[in-house]
Motif scaffolding. Structure first.
Motif, mmCIF file in Angstrom:
data_model
loop_
_atom_site.group_PDB
_atom_site.id
_atom_site.type_symbol
_atom_site.label_atom_id
_atom_site.label_comp_id
_atom_site.label_asym_id
_atom_site.label_seq_id
_atom_site.Cartn_x
_atom_site.Cartn_y
_atom_site.Cartn_z
ATOM 1 N N ARG A 38 0.879 -1.180 0.000
ATOM 2 C CA ARG A 38 0.000 0.000 0.000
ATOM 3 C C ARG A 38 0.908 1.219 0.000
ATOM 4 N NH1 ARG A 38 -3.622 0.985 4.288
ATOM 5 N NH2 ARG A 38 -5.289 1.299 2.793
ATOM 6 N N VAL A 39 0.596 2.197 -0.843
ATOM 7 C CA VAL A 39 1.410 3.410 -0.938
ATOM 8 C C VAL A 39 0.522 4.625 -0.685
ATOM 9 C CG1 VAL A 39 2.692 4.884 -2.551
ATOM 10 C CG2 VAL A 39 3.150 2.421 -2.480
ATOM 11 N N LEU A 40 1.030 5.546 0.142
ATOM 12 C CA LEU A 40 0.304 6.787 0.443
ATOM 13 C C LEU A 40 1.070 7.962 -0.140
ATOM 14 C CD1 LEU A 40 -1.923 8.301 2.122
ATOM 15 C CD2 LEU A 40 -0.250 8.395 3.995
ATOM 16 N N ASP A 41 0.427 8.734 -0.998
ATOM 17 C CA ASP A 41 1.073 9.923 -1.570
ATOM 18 C C ASP A 41 -0.017 10.896 -2.015
ATOM 19 O OD1 ASP A 41 4.113 10.518 -2.700
ATOM 20 O OD2 ASP A 41 2.554 11.615 -3.795
ATOM 21 N N PRO A 42 0.252 12.215 -1.847
ATOM 22 C CA PRO A 42 -0.774 13.194 -2.250
ATOM 23 C C PRO A 42 -0.921 13.337 -3.765
ATOM 24 C CG PRO A 42 1.155 14.306 -1.306
ATOM 25 C CD PRO A 42 1.380 12.835 -1.165
ATOM 26 N N ASP A 43 0.102 12.924 -4.513
ATOM 27 C CA ASP A 43 0.134 13.176 -5.949
ATOM 28 C C ASP A 43 -0.515 12.018 -6.707
ATOM 29 O OD1 ASP A 43 0.764 13.773 -8.541
ATOM 30 O OD2 ASP A 43 2.943 13.850 -8.235
ATOM 31 N N ARG A 49 2.709 4.837 -8.049
ATOM 32 C CA ARG A 49 1.276 4.552 -8.104
ATOM 33 C C ARG A 49 0.940 3.238 -8.815
ATOM 34 N NH1 ARG A 49 -3.878 8.168 -8.638
ATOM 35 N NH2 ARG A 49 -5.324 6.451 -8.667
ATOM 36 N N ASN A 50 1.518 3.035 -9.972
ATOM 37 C CA ASN A 50 1.121 1.873 -10.766
ATOM 38 C C ASN A 50 1.903 0.602 -10.440
ATOM 39 O OD1 ASN A 50 -0.798 3.402 -12.113
ATOM 40 N ND2 ASN A 50 0.768 4.201 -13.507
ATOM 41 N N GLU A 54 -2.070 -1.357 -3.863
ATOM 42 C CA GLU A 54 -3.148 -0.427 -3.525
ATOM 43 C C GLU A 54 -2.560 0.968 -3.325
ATOM 44 O OE1 GLU A 54 -5.059 -1.624 0.096
ATOM 45 O OE2 GLU A 54 -6.292 0.187 0.156
ATOM 46 N N PHE A 55 -3.076 1.931 -4.063
ATOM 47 C CA PHE A 55 -2.593 3.312 -3.929
ATOM 48 C C PHE A 55 -3.637 4.120 -3.172
ATOM 49 C CE2 PHE A 55 -2.262 7.729 -5.502
ATOM 50 C CZ PHE A 55 -0.956 7.989 -5.114
ATOM 51 N N VAL A 56 -3.180 4.829 -2.146
ATOM 52 C CA VAL A 56 -4.080 5.688 -1.375
ATOM 53 C C VAL A 56 -3.623 7.124 -1.579
ATOM 54 C CG1 VAL A 56 -4.954 6.242 0.932
ATOM 55 C CG2 VAL A 56 -4.427 3.857 0.338
ATOM 56 N N GLN A 57 -4.508 7.945 -2.154
ATOM 57 C CA GLN A 57 -4.122 9.338 -2.373
ATOM 58 C C GLN A 57 -4.392 10.128 -1.098
ATOM 59 O OE1 GLN A 57 -5.767 11.117 -5.861
ATOM 60 N NE2 GLN A 57 -4.499 12.948 -5.676
ATOM 61 N N THR A 67 -2.435 8.002 10.117
ATOM 62 C CA THR A 67 -2.966 7.046 11.103
ATOM 63 C C THR A 67 -3.972 6.117 10.446
ATOM 64 O OG1 THR A 67 -2.791 8.826 12.723
ATOM 65 C CG2 THR A 67 -4.025 6.893 13.399
ATOM 66 N N GLN A 68 -4.840 6.716 9.643
ATOM 67 C CA GLN A 68 -5.864 5.914 8.971
ATOM 68 C C GLN A 68 -5.221 4.944 7.974
ATOM 69 O OE1 GLN A 68 -8.717 8.365 7.006
ATOM 70 N NE2 GLN A 68 -10.287 6.775 7.058
ATOM 71 N N PHE A 69 -4.257 5.440 7.236
ATOM 72 C CA PHE A 69 -3.544 4.603 6.256
ATOM 73 C C PHE A 69 -2.895 3.406 6.953
ATOM 74 C CE2 PHE A 69 0.576 3.707 4.162
ATOM 75 C CZ PHE A 69 0.125 3.285 2.917
ATOM 76 N N ALA A 70 -2.285 3.682 8.121
ATOM 77 C CA ALA A 70 -1.542 2.642 8.841
ATOM 78 C C ALA A 70 -2.437 1.494 9.296
ATOM 79 C CB ALA A 70 -0.830 3.258 10.043
ATOM 80 N N GLN A 71 -3.728 1.787 9.469
ATOM 81 C CA GLN A 71 -4.639 0.737 9.949
ATOM 82 C C GLN A 71 -4.686 -0.470 9.024
ATOM 83 O OE1 GLN A 71 -8.339 2.767 10.558
ATOM 84 N NE2 GLN A 71 -7.610 3.817 12.390
ATOM 85 N N GLY A 72 -4.410 -0.247 7.752
ATOM 86 C CA GLY A 72 -4.451 -1.363 6.807
ATOM 87 C C GLY A 72 -3.096 -2.014 6.587
ATOM 88 N N CYS A 73 -2.125 -1.765 7.480
ATOM 89 C CA CYS A 73 -0.762 -2.263 7.248
ATOM 90 C C CYS A 73 -0.271 -3.090 8.429
ATOM 91 C CB CYS A 73 0.218 -1.096 7.074
ATOM 92 S SG CYS A 73 -0.280 0.111 5.832
ATOM 93 N N ASP A 74 0.518 -4.135 8.148
ATOM 94 C CA ASP A 74 1.209 -4.873 9.213
ATOM 95 C C ASP A 74 2.522 -4.186 9.552
ATOM 96 O OD1 ASP A 74 -0.708 -7.043 9.137
ATOM 97 O OD2 ASP A 74 0.209 -7.584 7.223
#
Ligand code: ADP
Length: 385
Positions: A38-43, A49-50, A54-57, A67-74
């Motif tokens: 899972r990757v978190l980035d504003p862009d 991204r590709n 799973e990409f989370v903008q 914090t919310q993003f981290a909930q889906g990560c081990d």
């Protein structure tokens, strides 16, 4: 059936805060191991991204978003320092394995805290003073000429000013500052060390760096470095000491100044994969990205030694021209043996933007350098009309 050390990792959900080129390159060994990434980035055009599952903008600088993003990560890691340390703290409290930790991130996010850390741990660094804003700099006028650095948010030389007097500082330096003595630099080298969850440590061979004097940006990296072994060992020891004392898990990329009078000074460090380790993909038995993944998931560390001599060159946006970009590779580079071109997939170029890099490997450094100079003339970023 034979079990490999990675069997328990397939399906592990790895979160990466930041989706730039470093994140993109970190994803390659993750794919090889079958991780859920899972990757978190504003862009929405982020280079990683590709390449992820799973990409989370979203903005990794915001505690709530992270914090919310981290909930889906081990396991959660970073490819950039500017992530919310508070968000990482909350993820730790929620039971996510965060590497590097929030405390390590806080330390290396701030060049002032870093300098103090080196001082407190007998790690030689250029003499410095910490101060606040332009008025604070004027109060230390006696230290000038000096190198002045923004404590936070500087990158690629943009937060660094080499000035003769405080009056020459640009207005955006009205912020917390490090004022450093100007070092008489003979060589700049970097050493990336890895420290795993079990405390195992290994160091990559040193690389030499040459800088683009205008952009203050690394232009070329080369390995191996032929300097006296005693100096390189000292640098190695200091890099390992920094990683151990700070409690880093993952990579720590440490940049050094070697002076004309044989001092080895730490300039700065970053607890993540680093530009100074791009060549490790092709030139080392284990890449920095694989080593980071091994370290943060508790696998035995890989062999970081060199398989070949290497030169790495950043592919930057042309000094004039911004807009939709494409890469051009002309002959003889297009069919050159030992040339590895990496294009980061950024759709738009800007002057001096890092758009990609190339690495040349060869049996000797002289051969790698010669081929890299040929390749440099054949590889460019063009604006698409
Ligand atoms: P950044 O975090 O933006 O990469 P650095 O602290 O690494 O900034 O500084 C960028 C470059 O500026 C260094 O690689 C070096 O060439 C030069 N520099 C930084 N600090 C000093 C110093 N104290 N003396 C001389 N040159 C310096």
């Amino acid at each position: 059936m034979m079990q490999t050390a990675t069997d328990g990792l397939s399906g592990l959900r790895l979160g990466i805060a930041g989706g730039g080129q470093l994140g993109r390159m970190l994803l390659a060994p993750c794919q090889a191991w079958g991780l859920y990434t899972r990757v978190l980035d504003p862009d929405d055009d982020a280079p990683a991204r590709n390449q992820c599952t799973e990409f989370v903008q979203g903005d990794f600088r915001q505690a709530d978003t992270l914090t919310q993003f981290a909930q889906g990560c081990d396991v959660l890691t970073v490819e950039i320092e500017q992530v919310s340390a508070e968000g990482l703290e909350r993820a730790e409290a929620a039971g996510v394995a965060v590497h590097p930790s929030a405390a390590v991130l806080r330390l290396f996010q701030d060049k002032g805290l870093q300098k103090q850390f080196y001082f407190d741990n007998d790690i030689p660094t250029a003499p410095f003073v910490l101060t606040d804003g332009l008025a604070g700099a004027r109060a230390h006028a006696g230290r000038f000429p000096a190198v002045v650095k923004l404590r936070t948010l500087g990158y690629d030389g943009k937060g660094v000013a080499v000035v003769d007097t405080p009056a020459q500082l640009p207005p955006h330096f009205d912020a917390p500052l490090v004022i450093e003595d100007k070092v008489d630099i003979a060589h700049e080298i970097a050493i990336i060390v890895a420290r795993s969850t079990s405390g195992e440590v290994r160091a990559f061979p040193p690389v030499g760096m040459t800088f683009d004097p205008q952009a203050n940006l690394v232009d070329t990296l080369y390995a191996p470095v032929s300097l006296p072994a005693a100096l390189l060992h000292r640098a190695d020891d200091l890099a390992l000491r920094a990683a151990e004392r700070a409690g880093v898990v993952g990579l720590l990329a440490v940049e050094f100044f070697l002076t004309h009078d044989n001092q080895v000074l730490v300039n700065e460090a970053a607890p993540r994969p680093h530009n100074s380790g791009h060549h490790t993909i092709e030139a080392c038995h284990t890449s920095q990205y694989m080593q980071h993944l091994r370290a943060i998931t508790g696998q035995p560390l890989g062999d970081p030694s060199l398989k070949a001599a290497a030169v790495m060159v950043n592919i930057l946006g042309a000094p004039q021209g911004a807009g939709p970009a494409r890469l051009v590779v002309d002959e003889p580079a297009a069919s050159m043996t030992g040339l590895f071109v990496h294009w980061y997939g950024k759709t738009h170029t800007r002057p001096k933007r890092k758009m990609g890099h190339f690495t040349v490997t060869a049996p000797t450094l002289a051969e790698a350098r010669a081929k890299a100079e040929v390749a440099r003339q054949c590889i460019r970023v063009e604006v698409v009309d």
